[in-house]
Scaffold this motif. Structure first.
Motif, PDB file in Angstrom:
ATOM      1  N   ILE A 325      38.306  52.289  47.873  1.00  0.00           N
ATOM      2  CA  ILE A 325      39.021  52.108  46.621  1.00  0.00           C
ATOM      3  C   ILE A 325      40.508  52.322  46.890  1.00  0.00           C
ATOM      4  O   ILE A 325      40.936  53.409  47.260  1.00  0.00           O
ATOM      5  CB  ILE A 325      38.507  53.080  45.543  1.00  0.00           C
ATOM      6  CG1 ILE A 325      37.031  52.790  45.249  1.00  0.00           C
ATOM      7  CG2 ILE A 325      39.338  52.963  44.286  1.00  0.00           C
ATOM      8  CD1 ILE A 325      36.418  53.747  44.266  1.00  0.00           C
ATOM      9  N   LYS A 326      41.289  51.267  46.714  1.00  0.00           N
ATOM     10  CA  LYS A 326      42.709  51.316  47.014  1.00  0.00           C
ATOM     11  C   LYS A 326      43.505  51.569  45.743  1.00  0.00           C
ATOM     12  O   LYS A 326      43.112  51.168  44.652  1.00  0.00           O
ATOM     13  CB  LYS A 326      43.155  49.991  47.644  1.00  0.00           C
ATOM     14  CG  LYS A 326      42.455  49.668  48.951  1.00  0.00           C
ATOM     15  CD  LYS A 326      42.931  48.326  49.491  1.00  0.00           C
ATOM     16  CE  LYS A 326      42.241  47.975  50.799  1.00  0.00           C
ATOM     17  NZ  LYS A 326      42.662  46.652  51.321  1.00  0.00           N
ATOM     18  N   ALA A 327      44.617  52.235  45.915  1.00  0.00           N
ATOM     19  CA  ALA A 327      45.520  52.444  44.785  1.00  0.00           C
ATOM     20  C   ALA A 327      46.155  51.116  44.410  1.00  0.00           C
ATOM     21  O   ALA A 327      46.708  50.409  45.257  1.00  0.00           O
ATOM     22  CB  ALA A 327      46.588  53.460  45.162  1.00  0.00           C
ATOM     23  N   ILE A 328      46.053  50.769  43.147  1.00  0.00           N
ATOM     24  CA  ILE A 328      46.599  49.507  42.662  1.00  0.00           C
ATOM     25  C   ILE A 328      48.097  49.658  42.425  1.00  0.00           C
ATOM     26  O   ILE A 328      48.556  50.617  41.808  1.00  0.00           O
ATOM     27  CB  ILE A 328      45.888  49.078  41.360  1.00  0.00           C
ATOM     28  CG1 ILE A 328      44.401  48.831  41.632  1.00  0.00           C
ATOM     29  CG2 ILE A 328      46.531  47.827  40.778  1.00  0.00           C
ATOM     30  CD1 ILE A 328      44.122  47.749  42.656  1.00  0.00           C
ATOM     31  N   MET A 497      38.318  41.827  38.757  1.00  0.00           N
ATOM     32  CA  MET A 497      38.333  43.285  38.601  1.00  0.00           C
ATOM     33  C   MET A 497      38.369  43.985  39.955  1.00  0.00           C
ATOM     34  O   MET A 497      39.039  45.018  40.117  1.00  0.00           O
ATOM     35  CB  MET A 497      37.113  43.719  37.799  1.00  0.00           C
ATOM     36  CG  MET A 497      37.140  43.278  36.345  1.00  0.00           C
ATOM     37  SD  MET A 497      35.549  43.507  35.505  1.00  0.00           S
ATOM     38  CE  MET A 497      35.484  45.295  35.384  1.00  0.00           C
ATOM     39  N   LYS A 498      37.642  43.454  40.931  1.00  0.00           N
ATOM     40  CA  LYS A 498      37.627  44.056  42.258  1.00  0.00           C
ATOM     41  C   LYS A 498      39.032  44.197  42.823  1.00  0.00           C
ATOM     42  O   LYS A 498      39.359  45.161  43.509  1.00  0.00           O
ATOM     43  CB  LYS A 498      36.757  43.207  43.190  1.00  0.00           C
ATOM     44  CG  LYS A 498      36.689  43.741  44.610  1.00  0.00           C
ATOM     45  CD  LYS A 498      35.662  42.994  45.441  1.00  0.00           C
ATOM     46  CE  LYS A 498      36.117  41.627  45.862  1.00  0.00           C
ATOM     47  NZ  LYS A 498      35.223  41.026  46.883  1.00  0.00           N
ATOM     48  N   HIS A 499      39.893  43.217  42.506  1.00  0.00           N
ATOM     49  CA  HIS A 499      41.263  43.238  42.998  1.00  0.00           C
ATOM     50  C   HIS A 499      42.224  43.919  42.023  1.00  0.00           C
ATOM     51  O   HIS A 499      43.444  43.868  42.229  1.00  0.00           O
ATOM     52  CB  HIS A 499      41.735  41.818  43.280  1.00  0.00           C
ATOM     53  CG  HIS A 499      41.064  41.187  44.463  1.00  0.00           C
ATOM     54  ND1 HIS A 499      41.292  41.593  45.751  1.00  0.00           N
ATOM     55  CD2 HIS A 499      40.145  40.192  44.541  1.00  0.00           C
ATOM     56  CE1 HIS A 499      40.565  40.872  46.595  1.00  0.00           C
ATOM     57  NE2 HIS A 499      39.859  40.009  45.884  1.00  0.00           N
ATOM     58  N   GLY A 500      41.689  44.536  40.979  1.00  0.00           N
ATOM     59  CA  GLY A 500      42.545  45.262  40.057  1.00  0.00           C
ATOM     60  C   GLY A 500      43.216  44.402  39.014  1.00  0.00           C
ATOM     61  O   GLY A 500      44.273  44.775  38.484  1.00  0.00           O
ATOM     62  N   GLN A 501      42.615  43.263  38.706  1.00  0.00           N
ATOM     63  CA  GLN A 501      43.148  42.413  37.640  1.00  0.00           C
ATOM     64  C   GLN A 501      42.304  42.623  36.392  1.00  0.00           C
ATOM     65  O   GLN A 501      41.083  42.486  36.431  1.00  0.00           O
ATOM     66  CB  GLN A 501      43.115  40.941  38.059  1.00  0.00           C
ATOM     67  CG  GLN A 501      43.802  40.027  37.049  1.00  0.00           C
ATOM     68  CD  GLN A 501      43.972  38.595  37.526  1.00  0.00           C
ATOM     69  OE1 GLN A 501      44.568  37.778  36.849  1.00  0.00           O
ATOM     70  NE2 GLN A 501      43.460  38.286  38.710  1.00  0.00           N
ATOM     71  N   VAL A 502      42.948  43.006  35.293  1.00  0.00           N
ATOM     72  CA  VAL A 502      42.202  43.221  34.054  1.00  0.00           C
ATOM     73  C   VAL A 502      41.886  41.874  33.411  1.00  0.00           C
ATOM     74  O   VAL A 502      42.641  40.902  33.553  1.00  0.00           O
ATOM     75  CB  VAL A 502      42.962  44.124  33.068  1.00  0.00           C
ATOM     76  CG1 VAL A 502      42.978  45.557  33.567  1.00  0.00           C
ATOM     77  CG2 VAL A 502      44.373  43.620  32.841  1.00  0.00           C
ATOM     78  N   CYS A 503      40.785  41.836  32.694  1.00  0.00           N
ATOM     79  CA  CYS A 503      40.290  40.579  32.138  1.00  0.00           C
ATOM     80  C   CYS A 503      40.312  40.600  30.620  1.00  0.00           C
ATOM     81  O   CYS A 503      40.080  41.648  29.993  1.00  0.00           O
ATOM     82  CB  CYS A 503      38.840  40.331  32.593  1.00  0.00           C
ATOM     83  SG  CYS A 503      38.618  40.234  34.372  1.00  0.00           S
ATOM     84  N   ILE A 504      40.571  39.440  30.053  1.00  0.00           N
ATOM     85  CA  ILE A 504      40.295  39.177  28.644  1.00  0.00           C
ATOM     86  C   ILE A 504      39.099  38.249  28.613  1.00  0.00           C
ATOM     87  O   ILE A 504      39.142  37.155  29.190  1.00  0.00           O
ATOM     88  CB  ILE A 504      41.493  38.524  27.935  1.00  0.00           C
ATOM     89  CG1 ILE A 504      42.659  39.500  27.822  1.00  0.00           C
ATOM     90  CG2 ILE A 504      41.093  38.028  26.549  1.00  0.00           C
ATOM     91  CD1 ILE A 504      43.900  38.902  27.190  1.00  0.00           C
ATOM     92  N   ALA A 505      38.010  38.677  27.974  1.00  0.00           N
ATOM     93  CA  ALA A 505      36.775  37.912  28.034  1.00  0.00           C
ATOM     94  C   ALA A 505      36.044  37.959  26.700  1.00  0.00           C
ATOM     95  O   ALA A 505      36.159  38.923  25.940  1.00  0.00           O
ATOM     96  CB  ALA A 505      35.864  38.451  29.141  1.00  0.00           C
ATOM     97  N   HIS A 506      35.294  36.902  26.453  1.00  0.00           N
ATOM     98  CA  HIS A 506      34.424  36.833  25.282  1.00  0.00           C
ATOM     99  C   HIS A 506      33.269  37.812  25.489  1.00  0.00           C
ATOM    100  O   HIS A 506      32.654  37.833  26.553  1.00  0.00           O
ATOM    101  CB  HIS A 506      33.900  35.404  25.137  1.00  0.00           C
ATOM    102  CG  HIS A 506      33.249  35.117  23.827  1.00  0.00           C
ATOM    103  ND1 HIS A 506      32.602  33.928  23.572  1.00  0.00           N
ATOM    104  CD2 HIS A 506      33.117  35.850  22.688  1.00  0.00           C
ATOM    105  CE1 HIS A 506      32.125  33.937  22.350  1.00  0.00           C
ATOM    106  NE2 HIS A 506      32.434  35.101  21.796  1.00  0.00           N
TER     107      HIS A 506
END
Length: 582
Positions: A325-328, A497-506
């Protein structure tokens, strides 16, 4: 046809499974959708819990040659009025490492712990451009593919009873492409021995069902199986016919009705498919097969198991595997420049494959060149990337195509779309942000997005797919857009998410099962299409405002997203206990 093998269970402390699937991303050129990821990633995870998987799939005219496969047998079947000969090749499972396939007990010496891919070769399975599926005509949907998979299923059944395929404990079919094998197991007298093998049927996408006429077409049930069609009772015919079109057979329904267990690829989706769809109001459920699924559910034979994702691993001192787990860190303008460069390279590669320059590629390349130039000037450089990766289908982008509520028109052809409203909001809240959407599929959707791309300097539409580019988008985006109208499981949100990108999803299907609202991403809902689109725009505004006003809190959400783990090892243990009878 003869049945030379004495079909029996494998009598060891390990289990053997035969998966029948149309796709497999462990093999180059055999991927279209998410099923291919599952067939690539699940078998090695199952091997670690002593379940060894063989895979049967069509050769598609190129796989055996490209992988130096061994020819092992010819299979002869009666298909329609003719005897058809299918060549069978075999390669070692490309997804197992030497340590995975290493012997664990004495039974390994007779080959019971090895895994293979069986490739079935016949000219019906081939296309001129080595594609997995054939783009059929609107008036004869699935015609070529249904014939292809009917023969493939028949060949697999024959290969098993002939002893070409080694005995297994469980047959595991994937999607409609394998539905007719479930039917042959249940109804064809020459394959009655297959009834002794438990059968699991996985549904990856209920919207595609392979429906074809019963008769009066060269691609029909009676054309493929004339003798069997005369033997079926009325009750048996009812189990294979579509409930909406009684003059048609439905391979997806065959798999549901005639298997022992039905598997859905997320718990939420397993509940959604029990309810009838309401497309006008934006709900995609059982797609006409909810009755069959409800019957299966009442018998306790519906199982929802979430797909997994592959995470980076390293060995600890105790020689056990742990996730790193890497620091984002915040995305830099240098990172964004890398994305633009990667996108340009992808478009250039696409241009090199065609004699003609497509307008959509020229627009994208021009836009990227302008953005690259701006990156050299601090006052104009892009400082925020919103991304999306996925197929261009209404499943994925119907909400983006909806007329915007304030457009004053009900016609999507003459009104502003939700996508346009989204870009307008992005421009207002993040003047230097860019939205990059990577995807291919429906030509009409591509044409619509091409026009939007030409008219908005903060939108880059990349009409294609490129592995390296998709990885870059997952890695360096800060907000991932996934407004799917339905999503059986979803892999894009897991990769983001694995790369630390937050998602907007239905908030549907696997998206609900993997994203924690306001903790590691955002979910939106709505009781109709317009409401869903409005909520999408509202949630996006909230996300961008948080990034503007509380950057540390936004970064913390990205860190939380990166720490979530949905492993294939966890999924494999559930397969063993819930599907394969631990």
């Amino acid at each position: 046809m003869s049945s030379r093998i004495n079909i029996e269970k494998v009598t060891t402390n390990v289990k053997k499974v035969l998966m029948i699937a149309a796709e497999n991303d462990a093999i180059k050129g055999a991927k279209v959708g998410g099923m291919a990821d599952v067939i690539r990633d699940l078998p090695p995870a199952l091997a670690k819990v002593d379940v060894y998987v063989d895979v049967a799939m069509p050769n598609y005219g190129f796989i055996a040659k490209d992988n130096n496969a061994d020819f092992i047998a010819k299979v002869v079947v009666k298909f329609g009025a003719n005897l058809e000969t299918i060549d069978v090749y075999k390669i070692p499972a490309p997804y197992l490492t030497a340590s995975d396939s290493q012997a664990k007990n004495s039974q390994a010496q007779n080959g019971q712990l090895t895994s293979s891919v069986y490739l079935f070769d016949h000219h019906f399975f081939n296309s001129p451009d080595n594609q997995v599926y054939t783009e059929g005509c609107a008036d004869r949907p699935f015609a070529e593919d249904a014939t292809k998979f009917a023969l493939f299923n028949l060949a697999v059944a024959q290969a098993y009873v002939d002893g070409v395929i080694k005995p297994v404990d469980t047959l595991h079919m994937h999607d409609w492409h394998a539905g007719m094998l479930v039917m042959l197991r249940a109804f064809a007298p020459e394959y009655a021995a297959l009834k002794g093998i438990p059968c699991v049927f996985s549904i990856h996408n209920l919207a595609l069902q392979g429906i074809r006429p019963i008769r009066d077409d060269v691609s029909s049930f009676t054309a493929w199986f004339p003798e069997l069609s005369r033997l079926l009772t009325q009750e048996q015919k009812a189990q294979i016919c579509d409930p909406r079109y009684p003059h048609c057979i439905n391979p997806m329904k065959m798999g549901i009705e005639l298997s022992d267990k039905v598997h859905l690829v997320s718990p939420t989706y397993a509940n959604e498919v029990l309810m009838p769809s309401d497309h006008q109001n934006g709900f995609f459920g059982g797609e006409g097969l909810e009755g069959s699924l409800q019957d299966k559910h009442h018998r306790g034979d519906i199982v929802g198991i979430l797909n997994g994702c592959v995470y980076d691993e390293s060995n600890s001192k105790s020689n056990t595997k742990v996730e790193r787990i890497k620091a984002i860190k915040p995305v830099t303008t240098k990172d964004i420049s890398q994305v633009f460069e990667g996108a340009q390279q992808a478009v250039i590669k696409w241009l090199g494959k065609s004699e003609w320059i497509k307008s959509v590629d020229q627009i994208a390349l021009s836009r990227l060149q302008i953005l690259t130039t701006k990156q050299s000037k601090p006052s104009t450089e892009c400082d925020f990337l919103m991304t999306s990766v996925g197929r261009l289908t209404d499943q994925k982008v119907l909400l983006l195509r909806q007329p915007h509520a304030n457009s004053g028109s009900s016609s999507s052809a003459n009104s502003s779309s939700t996508l346009q409203a989204l870009l307008d909001n992005l421009k207002q809240l993040k003047p230097k942000a860019v939205f990059i959407l990577l995807g291919s599929g429906d030509k009409q959707i591509a044409a619509e997005f091409q026009k939007v791309g030409a008219n908005n300097d903060n939108f880059v539409f990349l009409n294609g797919y490129d592995d390296a580019l998709s990885s870059t988008l997952y890695q360096f985006g800060e907000l991932f857009m996934m407004p799917s109208s339905f999503e059986p499981c979803g892999i894009s949100q897991l990769l983001a998410m694995k790369h630390g990108q937050v998602c907007i999803a239905h908030g549907v299907g696997g998206l609900r099962d993997t994203i924690a609202d306001k903790q590691n991403g955002w979910l939106f809902e709505g009781n109709n299409l317009q409401h869903q689109s409005e909520q999408l725009l509202l949630v996006m505004k909230n996300a961008l405002s948080l990034h503007n006003d509380k950057a540390a809190e936004y970064l913390s959400m990205r860190q939380s997203a990166s720490e979530v783990r949905f492993t294939w090892h966890h999924a494999a243990k559930q397969y063993l206990s819930k599907l394969y009878g631990e």
